[in-house]
Design a protein around this motif. Structure first.
Motif, PDB file in Angstrom:
ATOM      1  N   CYS A 233     -17.270  -4.536   2.984  1.00 42.01           N
ATOM      2  CA  CYS A 233     -18.043  -5.627   3.566  1.00 42.01           C
ATOM      3  C   CYS A 233     -17.373  -6.094   4.859  1.00 42.01           C
ATOM      4  O   CYS A 233     -16.198  -5.804   5.112  1.00 42.01           O
ATOM      5  N   HIS A 234     -18.165  -6.806   5.668  1.00 38.02           N
ATOM      6  CA  HIS A 234     -17.664  -7.327   6.949  1.00 38.02           C
ATOM      7  C   HIS A 234     -18.321  -8.685   7.178  1.00 38.02           C
ATOM      8  O   HIS A 234     -19.530  -8.833   6.947  1.00 38.02           O
ATOM      9  N   PRO A 235     -17.565  -9.685   7.610  1.00 38.15           N
ATOM     10  CA  PRO A 235     -18.144 -11.026   7.779  1.00 38.15           C
ATOM     11  C   PRO A 235     -19.275 -11.106   8.792  1.00 38.15           C
ATOM     12  O   PRO A 235     -20.090 -12.027   8.741  1.00 38.15           O
ATOM     13  N   ASP A 236     -19.348 -10.143   9.701  1.00 36.12           N
ATOM     14  CA  ASP A 236     -20.383 -10.178  10.736  1.00 36.12           C
ATOM     15  C   ASP A 236     -21.637  -9.391  10.361  1.00 36.12           C
ATOM     16  O   ASP A 236     -22.562  -9.275  11.171  1.00 36.12           O
ATOM     17  N   TYR A 237     -21.646  -8.836   9.142  1.00 34.70           N
ATOM     18  CA  TYR A 237     -22.763  -7.983   8.720  1.00 34.70           C
ATOM     19  C   TYR A 237     -23.398  -8.522   7.439  1.00 34.70           C
ATOM     20  O   TYR A 237     -22.694  -8.924   6.516  1.00 34.70           O
ATOM     21  N   ASP A 238     -24.727  -8.504   7.373  1.00 30.61           N
ATOM     22  CA  ASP A 238     -25.431  -8.930   6.169  1.00 30.61           C
ATOM     23  C   ASP A 238     -25.311  -7.894   5.054  1.00 30.61           C
ATOM     24  O   ASP A 238     -25.275  -8.235   3.870  1.00 30.61           O
ATOM     25  N   GLY A 239     -25.279  -6.615   5.433  1.00 31.41           N
ATOM     26  CA  GLY A 239     -25.220  -5.537   4.453  1.00 31.41           C
ATOM     27  C   GLY A 239     -23.830  -4.981   4.270  1.00 31.41           C
ATOM     28  O   GLY A 239     -22.851  -5.458   4.857  1.00 31.41           O
ATOM     29  N   ARG A 240     -23.736  -3.971   3.442  1.00 29.67           N
ATOM     30  CA  ARG A 240     -22.455  -3.328   3.135  1.00 29.67           C
ATOM     31  C   ARG A 240     -22.531  -1.830   3.399  1.00 29.67           C
ATOM     32  O   ARG A 240     -23.616  -1.264   3.521  1.00 29.67           O
ATOM     33  N   ILE A 241     -21.362  -1.213   3.444  1.00 28.28           N
ATOM     34  CA  ILE A 241     -21.263   0.237   3.553  1.00 28.28           C
ATOM     35  C   ILE A 241     -20.515   0.752   2.331  1.00 28.28           C
ATOM     36  O   ILE A 241     -19.520   0.165   1.894  1.00 28.28           O
ATOM     37  N   GLY A 242     -21.000   1.841   1.766  1.00 31.02           N
ATOM     38  CA  GLY A 242     -20.333   2.462   0.628  1.00 31.02           C
ATOM     39  C   GLY A 242     -19.997   3.913   0.927  1.00 31.02           C
ATOM     40  O   GLY A 242     -20.611   4.546   1.794  1.00 31.02           O
ATOM     41  N   LEU A 243     -19.021   4.435   0.221  1.00 24.72           N
ATOM     42  CA  LEU A 243     -18.627   5.836   0.362  1.00 24.72           C
ATOM     43  C   LEU A 243     -18.479   6.459  -1.021  1.00 24.72           C
ATOM     44  O   LEU A 243     -17.820   5.895  -1.893  1.00 24.72           O
ATOM     45  N   ILE A 244     -19.113   7.593  -1.212  1.00 26.52           N
ATOM     46  CA  ILE A 244     -18.934   8.374  -2.432  1.00 26.52           C
ATOM     47  C   ILE A 244     -18.262   9.675  -2.023  1.00 26.52           C
ATOM     48  O   ILE A 244     -18.850  10.492  -1.310  1.00 26.52           O
ATOM     49  N   MET A 245     -17.019   9.843  -2.490  1.00 23.96           N
ATOM     50  CA  MET A 245     -16.192  10.956  -2.017  1.00 23.96           C
ATOM     51  C   MET A 245     -15.688  11.785  -3.196  1.00 23.96           C
ATOM     52  O   MET A 245     -14.551  11.626  -3.654  1.00 23.96           O
ATOM     53  N   PRO A 246     -16.531  12.668  -3.720  1.00 22.81           N
ATOM     54  CA  PRO A 246     -16.164  13.435  -4.916  1.00 22.81           C
ATOM     55  C   PRO A 246     -15.004  14.399  -4.716  1.00 22.81           C
ATOM     56  O   PRO A 246     -14.455  14.906  -5.703  1.00 22.81           O
ATOM     57  N   TYR A 247     -14.627  14.674  -3.457  1.00 22.70           N
ATOM     58  CA  TYR A 247     -13.508  15.572  -3.204  1.00 22.70           C
ATOM     59  C   TYR A 247     -12.196  14.809  -3.032  1.00 22.70           C
ATOM     60  O   TYR A 247     -11.162  15.408  -2.744  1.00 22.70           O
ATOM     61  N   SER A 248     -12.231  13.500  -3.203  1.00 24.13           N
ATOM     62  CA  SER A 248     -11.020  12.694  -3.060  1.00 24.13           C
ATOM     63  C   SER A 248     -10.190  12.732  -4.342  1.00 24.13           C
ATOM     64  O   SER A 248     -10.702  13.015  -5.429  1.00 24.13           O
ATOM     65  N   LYS A 249      -8.916  12.438  -4.223  1.00 27.69           N
ATOM     66  CA  LYS A 249      -7.989  12.456  -5.358  1.00 27.69           C
ATOM     67  C   LYS A 249      -8.409  11.396  -6.388  1.00 27.69           C
ATOM     68  O   LYS A 249      -8.752  10.283  -6.032  1.00 27.69           O
ATOM     69  N   ASP A 250      -8.376  11.768  -7.654  1.00 32.05           N
ATOM     70  CA  ASP A 250      -8.666  10.866  -8.776  1.00 32.05           C
ATOM     71  C   ASP A 250     -10.097  10.321  -8.761  1.00 32.05           C
ATOM     72  O   ASP A 250     -10.362   9.264  -9.331  1.00 32.05           O
ATOM     73  N   PHE A 251     -11.028  11.041  -8.127  1.00 30.15           N
ATOM     74  CA  PHE A 251     -12.412  10.580  -8.075  1.00 30.15           C
ATOM     75  C   PHE A 251     -12.983  10.362  -9.477  1.00 30.15           C
ATOM     76  O   PHE A 251     -13.724   9.408  -9.722  1.00 30.15           O
ATOM     77  N   CYS A 252     -12.632  11.237 -10.414  1.00 29.55           N
ATOM     78  CA  CYS A 252     -13.215  11.177 -11.754  1.00 29.55           C
ATOM     79  C   CYS A 252     -12.474  10.213 -12.683  1.00 29.55           C
ATOM     80  O   CYS A 252     -12.885  10.032 -13.832  1.00 29.55           O
ATOM     81  N   LYS A 253     -11.409   9.621 -12.206  1.00 25.47           N
ATOM     82  CA  LYS A 253     -10.592   8.743 -13.049  1.00 25.47           C
ATOM     83  C   LYS A 253     -11.392   7.563 -13.584  1.00 25.47           C
ATOM     84  O   LYS A 253     -11.181   7.100 -14.704  1.00 25.47           O
ATOM     85  N   SER A 254     -12.334   7.068 -12.780  1.00 25.99           N
ATOM     86  CA  SER A 254     -13.118   5.900 -13.176  1.00 25.99           C
ATOM     87  C   SER A 254     -14.515   6.271 -13.689  1.00 25.99           C
ATOM     88  O   SER A 254     -15.401   5.422 -13.769  1.00 25.99           O
ATOM     89  N   CYS A 255     -14.712   7.523 -14.055  1.00 25.93           N
ATOM     90  CA  CYS A 255     -16.039   7.979 -14.500  1.00 25.93           C
ATOM     91  C   CYS A 255     -16.535   7.126 -15.665  1.00 25.93           C
ATOM     92  O   CYS A 255     -15.826   6.902 -16.648  1.00 25.93           O
ATOM     93  N   ASN A 256     -17.768   6.647 -15.555  1.00 26.13           N
ATOM     94  CA  ASN A 256     -18.348   5.804 -16.605  1.00 26.13           C
ATOM     95  C   ASN A 256     -19.779   6.215 -16.943  1.00 26.13           C
ATOM     96  O   ASN A 256     -20.511   5.470 -17.574  1.00 26.13           O
ATOM     97  N   ARG A 257     -20.183   7.430 -16.533  1.00 28.42           N
ATOM     98  CA  ARG A 257     -21.588   7.817 -16.654  1.00 28.42           C
ATOM     99  C   ARG A 257     -21.753   9.151 -17.363  1.00 28.42           C
ATOM    100  O   ARG A 257     -20.907  10.035 -17.281  1.00 28.42           O
ATOM    101  N   LEU A 258     -22.880   9.261 -18.042  1.00 29.87           N
ATOM    102  CA  LEU A 258     -23.313  10.525 -18.615  1.00 29.87           C
ATOM    103  C   LEU A 258     -24.720  10.797 -18.108  1.00 29.87           C
ATOM    104  O   LEU A 258     -25.421   9.883 -17.672  1.00 29.87           O
ATOM    105  N   ARG A 259     -25.122  12.057 -18.199  1.00 29.23           N
ATOM    106  CA  ARG A 259     -26.420  12.456 -17.667  1.00 29.23           C
ATOM    107  C   ARG A 259     -27.242  13.169 -18.726  1.00 29.23           C
ATOM    108  O   ARG A 259     -26.699  13.957 -19.509  1.00 29.23           O
ATOM    109  N   VAL A 260     -28.542  12.907 -18.723  1.00 34.03           N
ATOM    110  CA  VAL A 260     -29.463  13.658 -19.568  1.00 34.03           C
ATOM    111  C   VAL A 260     -30.560  14.211 -18.676  1.00 34.03           C
ATOM    112  O   VAL A 260     -31.148  13.486 -17.864  1.00 34.03           O
TER     113      VAL A 260
END
Length: 323
Positions: A233-260
């Motif tokens: 987040c940034h104080p001058d912006y109404d919205g936010r920016i997100g990053l999904i980086m599956p090739y980063s270290k420990d990406f799966c450490k916080s995994c909380n999802r399953l898929r069907v």
């Protein structure tokens, strides 16, 4: 709560209701949907049994996805079904937005809590080149209507790729300046059918992260029902920016999802070698047996994907399981 052998807790179900998609995005279905799997997708009774089973196991959030879930005529009923399941606190949908303006009012009335829309460029010409459809203006109007209806959790998904990355960050930053939405840049992931495109176009999200931090953006603490995205987040912006980086270290450490999948197969990872078929149990309306089968499957969940070794499992393209 549903746990695995590594101590992770799973409270989030990504439910695909179709693998059909009407867009032909260059990184997913460049030749369009090929109809190479059976189309006897889960019906509402089977979905009800499945969602009830997951709710009994502590699932709090269900994301309806595809393919393109809005190609199903009963998608609104499925939203309502999930929302009315005891224990489910949040219902989300991921869509390409092709008919969002037409459907968002009934989605909101059915109880939709969160909306993700795939928009890989805010340049209409580039958007058409990527998707094969000239619908950007209509999709943006649908998002505006969602805001008007009070849907507060709205995210835009944009894939990072060299082929269409020029000015992408600049354009989206200008947009979130005055829009209360989150734009999430997703690292291009290799799939069975997309090896060549991946080799030519993969970009690391770490470069974007460095730019954001240099411009004064601050990282936000992740919510308990959130996925693996890092948000800023940034104080001058109404919205936010997100990053999904599956090739980063420990990406799966916080995994909380399953898929069907839309055919009723439980996938312990987006890039698992195979799914575990729950269809017979769902067809028999056997919630207890479905709960037991899901619990038993968790013993086989791996600690991480192996994308770094270029092992993509059974995922030939992202539409087959909803990403």
């Amino acid at each position: 709560m549903l746990n695995d052998q590594f101590g992770r807790q799973f409270n989030y179900l990504r439910l695909s209701i179709t693998d059909v998609c009407n867009f032909s995005c260059s990184y997913c279905l460049p030749n369009g949907y090929q109809c190479d799997t059976p189309r006897n997708f889960l019906n509402k009774n089977e979905i009800s049994t499945l969602v009830n089973a997951f709710a009994e196991l502590g699932t709090k959030k269900v994301r309806i996805t595809g393919g393109e879930p809005c190609l199903r005529n009963d998608v609104t009923d499925i939203i309502k079904l999930c929302k009315n399941t005891p224990g489910i606190e949040k219902v989300a949908i991921t869509t390409n937005g092709f008919n969002l303006l037409k459907k968002i009012d009934e989605f909101a009335e059915a109880g939709l809590d969160a909306l993700n829309v795939s928009i890989d460029s805010l340049n209409p010409n580039l958007f058409k080149l990527i998707t094969g459809h000239d619908k950007l203006t209509l999709i943006l109007k649908g998002i505006e209507r969602a805001v008007e209806l009070g849907i507060k959790d709205i995210k835009i998904n944009a894939v990072l790729a060299k082929q269409f990355n020029k000015n992408q960050l600049k354009d989206f930053l200008a947009w979130v300046k005055h829009h209360k939405v989150t734009v999430r840049f997703i690292e291009l992931m290799e799939t069975g059918d997309g090896a060549t495109f991946f080799e030519e176009n993969h970009l690391s999200g770490q470069t974007v992260k460095a730019q954001l931090l240099a411009q004064g953006w601050l990282q936000v603490v992740r919510g308990k029902l959130n996925g693996p995205a890092e948000e800023f987040c940034h104080p001058d912006y109404d919205g936010r920016i997100g990053l999904i980086m599956p090739y980063s270290k420990d990406f799966c450490k916080s995994c909380n999802r399953l898929r069907v999948s839309a055919l009723g197969k439980l996938h312990l990872c987006l890039f698992a070698e195979q799914g575990i078929d729950l269809r017979e149990l769902l067809n028999e309306d056997d919630t207890a047996a479905t709960v037991k089968a899901i619990r038993a499957a968790m013993g086989n969940k791996e600690i991480s994907h192996e994308l770094g070794k270029r092992l993509t499992g059974a995922t030939t393209h992202l539409a087959m399981l909803g990403g």
